[in-house]
Design a protein around this motif. Structure first.
Motif, mmCIF file in Angstrom:
data_model
loop_
_atom_site.group_PDB
_atom_site.id
_atom_site.type_symbol
_atom_site.label_atom_id
_atom_site.label_comp_id
_atom_site.label_asym_id
_atom_site.label_seq_id
_atom_site.Cartn_x
_atom_site.Cartn_y
_atom_site.Cartn_z
ATOM 1 N N ALA A 4 -9.350 0.807 3.311
ATOM 2 C CA ALA A 4 -9.533 2.202 3.745
ATOM 3 C C ALA A 4 -8.229 2.948 3.451
ATOM 4 O O ALA A 4 -7.182 2.327 3.255
ATOM 5 N N PRO A 5 -8.271 4.285 3.403
ATOM 6 C CA PRO A 5 -7.042 5.038 3.119
ATOM 7 C C PRO A 5 -5.896 4.620 4.054
ATOM 8 O O PRO A 5 -6.103 4.448 5.260
ATOM 9 N N PHE A 6 -4.724 4.462 3.456
ATOM 10 C CA PHE A 6 -3.565 3.990 4.229
ATOM 11 C C PHE A 6 -2.301 4.459 3.532
ATOM 12 O O PHE A 6 -2.150 4.265 2.322
ATOM 13 N N ARG A 7 -1.427 5.100 4.265
ATOM 14 C CA ARG A 7 -0.150 5.590 3.765
ATOM 15 C C ARG A 7 -0.334 6.488 2.536
ATOM 16 O O ARG A 7 0.444 6.456 1.592
ATOM 17 N N GLY A 8 -1.427 7.274 2.573
ATOM 18 C CA GLY A 8 -1.690 8.219 1.499
ATOM 19 C C GLY A 8 -2.302 7.614 0.254
ATOM 20 O O GLY A 8 -2.413 8.286 -0.767
ATOM 21 N N VAL A 9 -2.710 6.364 0.333
ATOM 22 C CA VAL A 9 -3.279 5.673 -0.822
ATOM 23 C C VAL A 9 -4.742 5.342 -0.526
ATOM 24 O O VAL A 9 -5.054 4.783 0.528
ATOM 25 N N GLU A 10 -5.617 5.703 -1.464
ATOM 26 C CA GLU A 10 -7.032 5.361 -1.330
ATOM 27 C C GLU A 10 -7.194 3.840 -1.427
ATOM 28 O O GLU A 10 -6.362 3.152 -2.033
ATOM 29 N N PRO A 11 -8.268 3.292 -0.866
ATOM 30 C CA PRO A 11 -8.457 1.837 -0.855
ATOM 31 C C PRO A 11 -8.404 1.222 -2.257
ATOM 32 O O PRO A 11 -8.998 1.751 -3.188
ATOM 33 N N THR A 12 -7.684 0.126 -2.356
ATOM 34 C CA THR A 12 -7.560 -0.568 -3.640
ATOM 35 C C THR A 12 -8.312 -1.902 -3.651
ATOM 36 O O THR A 12 -8.518 -2.467 -4.716
ATOM 37 N N GLY A 13 -8.639 -2.411 -2.458
ATOM 38 C CA GLY A 13 -9.258 -3.731 -2.370
ATOM 39 C C GLY A 13 -8.262 -4.859 -2.568
ATOM 40 O O GLY A 13 -8.626 -6.029 -2.549
ATOM 41 N N GLN A 14 -6.986 -4.505 -2.749
ATOM 42 C CA GLN A 14 -5.938 -5.498 -2.996
ATOM 43 C C GLN A 14 -5.390 -6.069 -1.681
ATOM 44 O O GLN A 14 -5.302 -5.377 -0.677
ATOM 45 N N ARG A 15 -4.984 -7.303 -1.735
ATOM 46 C CA ARG A 15 -4.286 -7.941 -0.622
ATOM 47 C C ARG A 15 -2.845 -7.439 -0.648
ATOM 48 O O ARG A 15 -2.205 -7.424 -1.707
ATOM 49 N N VAL A 16 -2.347 -6.984 0.501
ATOM 50 C CA VAL A 16 -0.957 -6.535 0.595
ATOM 51 C C VAL A 16 -0.242 -7.394 1.634
ATOM 52 O O VAL A 16 -0.848 -7.864 2.591
ATOM 53 N N GLU A 17 1.040 -7.592 1.416
ATOM 54 C CA GLU A 17 1.854 -8.390 2.339
ATOM 55 C C GLU A 17 3.257 -7.814 2.351
ATOM 56 O O GLU A 17 3.769 -7.377 1.314
ATOM 57 N N TRP A 18 3.865 -7.794 3.532
ATOM 58 C CA TRP A 18 5.235 -7.331 3.663
ATOM 59 C C TRP A 18 5.843 -7.987 4.894
ATOM 60 O O TRP A 18 5.154 -8.660 5.653
ATOM 61 N N GLN A 19 7.156 -7.813 5.067
ATOM 62 C CA GLN A 19 7.855 -8.442 6.187
ATOM 63 C C GLN A 19 8.487 -7.397 7.081
ATOM 64 O O GLN A 19 8.619 -6.226 6.705
ATOM 65 N N GLY A 20 8.877 -7.835 8.249
ATOM 66 C CA GLY A 20 9.523 -6.935 9.186
ATOM 67 C C GLY A 20 10.205 -7.706 10.307
ATOM 68 O O GLY A 20 10.197 -8.938 10.335
ATOM 69 N N ALA A 21 10.792 -6.930 11.202
ATOM 70 C CA ALA A 21 11.494 -7.491 12.351
ATOM 71 C C ALA A 21 11.063 -6.732 13.597
ATOM 72 O O ALA A 21 10.872 -5.515 13.553
ATOM 73 N N ALA A 22 10.892 -7.452 14.689
ATOM 74 C CA ALA A 22 10.409 -6.858 15.938
ATOM 75 C C ALA A 22 11.359 -7.201 17.072
ATOM 76 O O ALA A 22 11.735 -8.363 17.239
ATOM 77 N N LEU A 23 11.734 -6.196 17.838
ATOM 78 C CA LEU A 23 12.580 -6.388 19.009
ATOM 79 C C LEU A 23 11.775 -6.008 20.248
ATOM 80 O O LEU A 23 11.372 -4.849 20.407
#
Length: 132
Positions: free
Chosen positions: A87-106
């Motif tokens: 579904a639309p996300f961060r201004g990008v129409e759905p691509t059907g692609q798998r996305v992965e990213w990292q982060g840190a949580a406090l």
């Protein structure tokens, strides 16, 4: 429940399983959330709106705790986030692609619940994945 157990339950029940009722058990009424994917939110209902939006845009969304360090009143977790862009996300129409990213949580705890959470994500990696 230990602070590590609270962090695990928060990601497992809320983000991964989409269990709205878990927020009553895990976070304070005035829970404060600041993340890289949107504006700060305060309260369970506002936070659930954020969860629902992300889970709706990235089907099969999943958070993995890579490392977690806890001390009295706080926890820090290194995270991996992933989902399929449906579904639309961060201004990008759905691509059907798998996305992965990292982060840190406090995490900051208030008694036996999570009172505040600050998450910094690698949005550059996310945006690159969304762009294909």
């Amino acid at each position: 429940m230990s602070t590590h157990s609270l962090v695990s339950a928060f990601y497992g029940r809320v983000w991964n399983a989409g269990e709205r009722g878990a927020l009553d058990d895990l976070v304070t009424d005035d829970f404060h959330f600041q993340g890289s994917l949107g504006a700060p939110v305060i309260g369970r209902d506002a936070f659930w709106g954020m969860v629902s939006f992300v889970r709706g845009a990235l089907s099969d969304y999943h958070c993995t705790i890579v490392d977690c360090v806890t001390e009295e009143g706080k926890a820090f977790a290194r995270m991996r986030f992933a989902g399929t862009h449906t579904a639309p996300f961060r201004g990008v129409e759905p691509t059907g692609q798998r996305v992965e990213w990292q982060g840190a949580a406090l995490f900051e705890f208030a008694g036996d619940r999570i009172g505040a959470l600050w998450v910094l994500s690698d949005t550059a990696a996310l945006d690159a994945a969304l762009a294909g």
